[in-house]
Design an enzyme around this catalytic site. Structure first.
Site, mmCIF file in Angstrom:
data_model
loop_
_atom_site.group_PDB
_atom_site.id
_atom_site.type_symbol
_atom_site.label_atom_id
_atom_site.label_comp_id
_atom_site.label_asym_id
_atom_site.label_seq_id
_atom_site.Cartn_x
_atom_site.Cartn_y
_atom_site.Cartn_z
ATOM 1 N N VAL A 36 0.834 -1.206 0.000
ATOM 2 C CA VAL A 36 0.000 0.000 0.000
ATOM 3 C C VAL A 36 0.866 1.254 0.000
ATOM 4 O O VAL A 36 0.630 2.201 -0.758
ATOM 5 C CB VAL A 36 -0.959 0.001 1.201
ATOM 6 N N LYS A 125 -5.999 -1.671 11.050
ATOM 7 C CA LYS A 125 -7.236 -2.110 11.690
ATOM 8 C C LYS A 125 -7.007 -2.727 13.060
ATOM 9 O O LYS A 125 -7.786 -2.507 13.990
ATOM 10 C CB LYS A 125 -7.977 -3.087 10.791
ATOM 11 N N LYS A 225 -12.263 -5.311 12.143
ATOM 12 C CA LYS A 225 -13.081 -4.409 11.345
ATOM 13 C C LYS A 225 -14.479 -4.261 11.948
ATOM 14 O O LYS A 225 -15.048 -3.160 11.945
ATOM 15 C CB LYS A 225 -13.160 -4.927 9.910
#
Length: 471
Positions: A36, A125, A225
């Protein structure tokens, strides 16, 4: 001067630059440059002019913290550092983007940044589910921003609509598919008839599963999540430890076939609800594989895609669908947060604060009302069905349907002997504790050879009831 004093001094410099409008460019410290992070670097370079127009000032990298600089030849060497703490505390840094993952050292680095007035963008997360309260408190006290859209559903805009667009509504349920790896595996089992192990191997070969898939297939990723979603939707601090978690390792090809026979499919669901109980409102947060009707839109979500339903009193049902992972996709969400944080730095504004004013209790899983699909291996002899039905009755669990498959009398033994048979029982709704007790009692029946599989059955179209859960 000690490290904490130095951090406070440099932080006050950054805060003063923001207040006096002296920011010529918004400077970004990037922690991590993997799948990412490398895409964030690429997009910052390729879209520099557009981002500057949207923000009102150039957005520039101050530095990138990595473990092994030699693995990033595409990045100018002067930007790379192996000392993230020094990078975060630099006086010219305005926003810290954290893509390292894990709890430490990310936690201390982000707390240091927030306490000293630097805004934070994170896709972590696990950290947010575990330490979200501490991070939000640090942001609130210093006036810094904390954004984490990319932490739950990759490119899908989900958290901002919950936090801002639906701020004037009452959310009742957030439920959906939030892990692409498990959805790919279950979709492959559905479409090819493969078993779990073969589908997992295929997911790994195609890059959808990590070398160690534990976080995905055992539900840890989805539970983190779910904690974030429940916290935002119901204004109550929920951690990953509060989320009931089950993975997909025990889902078999036979389970998939049984679901198909019932007009259902199997998905790993994250379900967060606000329910009214006898003691008042509570939050239910849970992750497990479940059968859902093929008529539900989530049933058609295949491959590595994510989809989440949000149900609110006034807005009704809303569905968010798209790529839940991937470098460019997740980087898109990170850049969206970065633009918001950078704009606030330029104009001296602040983003929305996390709200946890409700302080609702988390409903024990045993009180959650669900339906069960129970697959039993039994002896094919007289009285078996009556014995099984009696156990369900003893635990106040009503049977909706029952079906026997296989089994036959052996005429060579005068009908005295039997062969194995399969008994499939689908229940009506009952408290989860009662269903678990029923299954445990069934395991002790002499006529039951074994409990082959258990899956919950969810009809996500049902409204949340006045007492105890969806009806």
């Amino acid at each position: 001067m000690g490290r904490s004093e130095a951090s406070a001094a440099t932080g006050s410099v950054a805060a003063e630059r923001s207040r006096t409008g002296e920011i010529g460019a918004v400077k970004v410290a990037l922690l991590g440059c993997g799948v990412v992070g490398s895409q964030v670097v690429r997009l910052l370079d390729e879209q520099a002019e557009e981002l500057a127009a949207r923000v009102g000032a150039p957005v520039e990298l101050a530095g990138i913290a990595v473990r092994r600089p030699q693995r990033h030849p595409e990045v100018p060497s002067e930007l790379l550092t192996t000392d993230p703490a020094s990078l975060v505390s630099r006086p010219d840094v305005d926003v810290v983007v954290e893509l390292m993952g894990g709890i430490e050292p990310a936690r201390d680095l982000l707390l240091d940044a927030l306490k000293n007035g630097r805004s934070v963008v994170s896709a972590n997360k696990a950290l947010l589910a575990e330490e979200g309260e501490a991070l939000a408190a640090a942001a609130r006290e210093s006036g810094a921003d904390l954004y984490y859209e990319a932490s739950v559903a990759g490119a899908i805009p989900l958290l901002r609509p919950i936090q801002q667009s639906l701020a004037g509504d009452r959310i009742r349920r957030v439920a959906g598919i939030v892990n692409g790896t498990t959805n790919f595996i279950l979709s492959a089992m559905e479409s090819t008839g493969a078993g779990y192990a073969d589908a997992l191997e295929e997911a790994g070969r195609l890059g959808y599963a990590e070398a160690d898939p534990t976080a995905d297939v055992d539900g840890y990723d989805a539970a983190s999540k779910a904690a974030i979603l429940a916290s935002l939707a119901f204004h109550t601090r929920v951690t990953a430890a509060d989320v009931h978690r089950e993975g997909i390792r025990d889902v078999t090809a036979a389970d998939i076939a049984s679901a198909r026979a019932l007009g259902c499919t199997v998905k790993l669901l994250a379900i967060c609800e606000q329910v009214d109980t006898a003691d008042g409102p509570a939050v239910s947060a849970r992750v497990y594989p479940a059968m859902i009707p093929r008529s539900h839109p989530l049933a058609s979500v295949s491959g590595a895609f994510n989809a989440v339903f949000v149900e609110a009193d006034a807005a009704g049902p809303l569905m968010f669908y798209g790529q839940g992972a991937g470098g460019p996709q997740t980087a898109s969400a990170v850049l969206g947060d970065l633009v918001a944080a950078a704009r606030n730095k330029v104009i001296g504004g602040r983003g929305p604060r996390d709200s946890a004013y409700a302080h609702l209790p988390v409903q024990p899983m045993g009180d959650v009302r669900t339906r069960y699909h129970v697959n039993l291996d039994v002896h094919d002899r007289a009285g078996v069905l009556a014995a099984v039905a009696g156990v369900f009755s003893d635990h106040d669990v009503s049977i909706a349907t029952v079906k026997q498959e296989g089994g036959r009398r052996d005429p060579g033994h005068g009908g005295e002997e039997d062969t194995p048979a399969t008994l499939v029982v689908v229940t009506h709704e009952a408290p989860d504790a009662a269903l678990r007790a029923t299954v445990e009692a069934l395991s002790g029946l002499e006529s039951v050879r074994g409990v082959a599989s258990i899956l919950r059955v969810e009809d996500l179209g049902r409204p949340v009831s006045a007492l105890g859960g969806p009806q």
